[in-house]
Structures are given as structure tokens and as C-alpha cells.
Scaffold this motif. Structure first.
Motif, mmCIF file in Angstrom:
data_model
loop_
_atom_site.group_PDB
_atom_site.id
_atom_site.type_symbol
_atom_site.label_atom_id
_atom_site.label_comp_id
_atom_site.label_asym_id
_atom_site.label_seq_id
_atom_site.Cartn_x
_atom_site.Cartn_y
_atom_site.Cartn_z
ATOM 1 N N VAL A 7 11.470 -2.372 -21.775
ATOM 2 C CA VAL A 7 11.306 -3.205 -22.961
ATOM 3 C C VAL A 7 10.042 -4.048 -22.790
ATOM 4 C CG1 VAL A 7 12.423 -4.840 -24.514
ATOM 5 C CG2 VAL A 7 13.835 -3.335 -23.084
ATOM 6 N N PRO A 8 9.081 -3.941 -23.710
ATOM 7 C CA PRO A 8 7.845 -4.705 -23.572
ATOM 8 C C PRO A 8 7.998 -6.138 -24.056
ATOM 9 C CG PRO A 8 7.740 -3.430 -25.569
ATOM 10 C CD PRO A 8 9.064 -3.093 -24.919
ATOM 11 N N GLY A 9 7.022 -6.961 -23.714
ATOM 12 C CA GLY A 9 7.024 -8.348 -24.158
ATOM 13 C C GLY A 9 6.479 -8.505 -25.561
ATOM 14 N N PHE A 10 6.157 -9.728 -25.911
ATOM 15 C CA PHE A 10 5.692 -10.049 -27.259
ATOM 16 C C PHE A 10 4.536 -9.148 -27.702
ATOM 17 C CE2 PHE A 10 7.030 -14.832 -27.395
ATOM 18 C CZ PHE A 10 8.353 -14.445 -27.295
ATOM 19 N N ALA A 33 11.381 4.114 -23.394
ATOM 20 C CA ALA A 33 10.713 2.860 -23.762
ATOM 21 C C ALA A 33 11.188 2.445 -25.151
ATOM 22 C CB ALA A 33 9.203 3.037 -23.742
ATOM 23 N N LEU A 34 11.467 1.165 -25.316
ATOM 24 C CA LEU A 34 11.990 0.641 -26.572
ATOM 25 C C LEU A 34 10.973 -0.266 -27.245
ATOM 26 C CD1 LEU A 34 15.591 -0.445 -25.438
ATOM 27 C CD2 LEU A 34 14.823 1.802 -26.240
ATOM 28 N N THR A 35 10.887 -0.196 -28.554
ATOM 29 C CA THR A 35 10.180 -1.199 -29.337
ATOM 30 C C THR A 35 11.181 -2.280 -29.703
ATOM 31 O OG1 THR A 35 8.572 0.359 -30.249
ATOM 32 C CG2 THR A 35 8.957 -1.665 -31.494
ATOM 33 N N PRO A 36 10.910 -3.541 -29.405
ATOM 34 C CA PRO A 36 11.872 -4.606 -29.707
ATOM 35 C C PRO A 36 12.195 -4.687 -31.198
ATOM 36 C CG PRO A 36 10.191 -5.397 -28.184
ATOM 37 C CD PRO A 36 9.727 -4.058 -28.668
ATOM 38 N N LEU A 37 13.409 -5.009 -31.485
ATOM 39 C CA LEU A 37 13.851 -5.174 -32.866
ATOM 40 C C LEU A 37 12.986 -6.217 -33.564
ATOM 41 C CD1 LEU A 37 16.253 -4.193 -34.696
ATOM 42 C CD2 LEU A 37 17.400 -6.329 -34.065
ATOM 43 N N SER A 74 7.524 -9.849 -19.620
ATOM 44 C CA SER A 74 7.107 -11.070 -20.311
ATOM 45 C C SER A 74 8.218 -11.612 -21.217
ATOM 46 C CB SER A 74 5.815 -10.797 -21.085
ATOM 47 O OG SER A 74 5.260 -11.974 -21.602
ATOM 48 N N GLY A 75 7.953 -11.700 -22.528
ATOM 49 C CA GLY A 75 8.927 -12.270 -23.447
ATOM 50 C C GLY A 75 10.237 -11.517 -23.536
ATOM 51 N N ALA A 76 10.253 -10.276 -23.036
ATOM 52 C CA ALA A 76 11.503 -9.512 -23.014
ATOM 53 C C ALA A 76 12.381 -9.875 -21.825
ATOM 54 C CB ALA A 76 11.217 -8.011 -23.002
ATOM 55 N N GLY A 77 11.868 -10.682 -20.899
ATOM 56 C CA GLY A 77 12.662 -11.046 -19.725
ATOM 57 C C GLY A 77 14.008 -11.648 -20.066
ATOM 58 N N PRO A 78 14.051 -12.732 -20.853
ATOM 59 C CA PRO A 78 15.343 -13.315 -21.211
ATOM 60 C C PRO A 78 16.256 -12.352 -21.969
ATOM 61 C CG PRO A 78 13.571 -14.872 -21.642
ATOM 62 C CD PRO A 78 12.921 -13.566 -21.320
#
Length: 248
Positions: A7-10, A33-37, A74-78
Motif C-alpha cells: 500500500v503506497p503513501g499519500f 499492489a493497492l491504490t488507496p481508497l 509513509s501515510g499508509a503506515g497507520p
């Protein structure tokens, strides 16, 4: 064979992992690999929160046939930390790429401090509630290791993040699971920074002191999937070997 879910970050989509996915597959593994919602081709989903992104990752984990190595940047960490807690049986190891966990009452904006948070809120207000990727000048030294052509291509392909993601929190378990191996790939910070931050009680570092945590330093910029994809792939392959031997 190990399956990796990345999962990538912002601002990034599944495409950000292309070089790493290729490397993992060349090494005999599988990778999704996923694109965040709410981002890029999934922008049609409006009003997306961090909780929505967690639920989305959990749903994808539960589609897998075997436990996976879950990777968040990055932003996907949490997001991936909370997802791993809710889908523990589907995760053999957790890898955080230049990021860390956040408590359930801390959002991205809470973590970055009041001055930066105020700036992000202004950007959101100016962009109809969406947060576009800053310029290289604004991002500064964290873009180290990426040449100008690559950065320009990444920036051109980037997509704004919906307001709810940096502004909301992810519900966390009362206690982390010590049987789940957790690997931090530290790029713009070091293991010493983690220890110092943990001692100071800093959100994002305070949890990284348990025996299930390990830190691998990969000195480069904040986006090693672009600056050091081969080295990052090697770290992930090693994490895949360690994961199934610990925990369940």
C-alpha cells in the motif's frame, strides 16, 4: 513463495510499486499492489476517511488464500497497522516503509505539528477538500535519490488525497500483538532516531520498542520504491522469510 500486499503513501497509486513488484516476482514471490481508497482511479469514492481505507485493506487481505506480508509506505503506515490488527490471521509480517504506527487518537495532522497542519488545512481549503502532492521544492530533502526526470513523472501521475485521510484517525487495538513480526525500513530517519523518539514518547516511535519490532536502515529519500527499488525489494524478501516463522 510469499505473497506481499503493498500500500503506497499519500498521492500514489498501485503503480508506485511497479519496480518492487517486478523484483518480488523475479524472486519467485507474488505481489499485489493497492491504490488507496479515494485516490487516483478510486477517486470516485467521496468522503473517504482513514477508517474507510483500513476497511478496504482488510477486505483485500481477506481475499487472499494464505497469510501475506503487508507493506505500508509513509501515510499508509497507520492504515496497514490498524488493518493488520483487524485481520491478524491474514498477515504473517508487517513492514512499514519510512513510517510508523500512530495511536488511535492521533491523525496525520496531529502528528506533523500545528504549523504544518495549518498549512495542510489551507491547501485543502484551496483545493475543494483534496490534498495534492507538493512540488519538489516544497518537499525538500526527503526527495533525495530521485532524479529530476523520475520525480517529474511521479508528480505528473500523482493524485490528490481526500481530506478525510490526513484529518481522521484509525481505530487501534488496545494492545499490539507481540507475535506479529514488524519491520521498519528507516530511510529518512535512523534506528537511533527511533530510540530517542520512543524515549521521548513521540507518537509513531513509542511503539517500536517491543521484541517483535526490528529496524532496517536504508539511507535514501522518503520514496525508496523510486530511489532504491532493488534494495527495498531485498529487504521485503528477507521480511517474507522471517514472517511465517513467528506468531501463528
Amino acid at each position: 513463495m510469499t505473497t506481499f500486499v503493498l500500500v503506497p503513501g499519500f498521492w500514489l497509486g498501485a503503480w508506485a510499486w511497479d519496480a518492487v513488484v517486478a523484483g518480488l516476482r523475479e524472486s519467485g514471490h507474488d505481489a499485489l499492489a493497492l491504490t488507496p481508497l479515494g485516490v487516483g482511479e478510486r477517486e470516485a469514492h467521496t468522503g473517504v476517511s482513514t477508517e474507510d481505507q483500513v476497511d478496504d485493506v482488510v477486505a483485500r487481505l481477506r481475499e487472499q488464500d494464505e497469510p501475506v506480508v503487508l507493506v505500508g509506505h509513509s501515510g499508509a503506515g497507520p492504515v496497514v497497522v490498524a488493518a493488520a490488527e483487524r485481520a491478524r490471521d491474514e498477515v504473517s509480517a508487517l513492514v512499514l516503509v519510512d513510517t510508523g504506527p500512530l495511536p488511535g487518537d492521533v491523525s496525520h495532522l496531529d502528528f506533523v505539528g500545528p504549523e504544518r497542519a495549518a498549512h495542510v488545512r489551507r491547501v485543502l481549503a484551496d483545493n475543494a477538500g483534496r490534498y495534492p502532492m507538493p512540488s519538489r521544492e516544497e518537499l525538500g530533502p526527503i526527495t533525495a535519490g530521485i532524479d529530476e526526470t523520475t520525480f517529474a513523472a511521479v508528480h505528473a501521475r500523482s493524485a490528490p488525497v481526500p481530506e478525510g485521510v490526513p484529518c481522521t484517525t484509525a481505530r487501534r487495538a488496545e494492545r499490539g500483538d507481540p507475535t506479529l513480526p514488524k519491520i521498519v525500513v528507516a530511510c529518512i530517519f535512523t534506528a537511533a532516531d527511533v530510540r530517542e523518539g520512543a524515549a521521548a514518547g513521540a507518537p509513531g516511535f513509542a511503539e517500536m520498542t517491543g521484541p517483535e519490532w526490528s529496524i532496517v536502515e536504508l539511507p535514501t529519500g522518503h520514496w525508496p520504491m523510486f530511489s532504491e527499488p532493488r534494495a527495498l525489494t531485498d529487504v521485503l524478501v528477507k521480511a517474507g522469510r522471517a514472517g511465517p516463522t513467528a506468531g501463528r
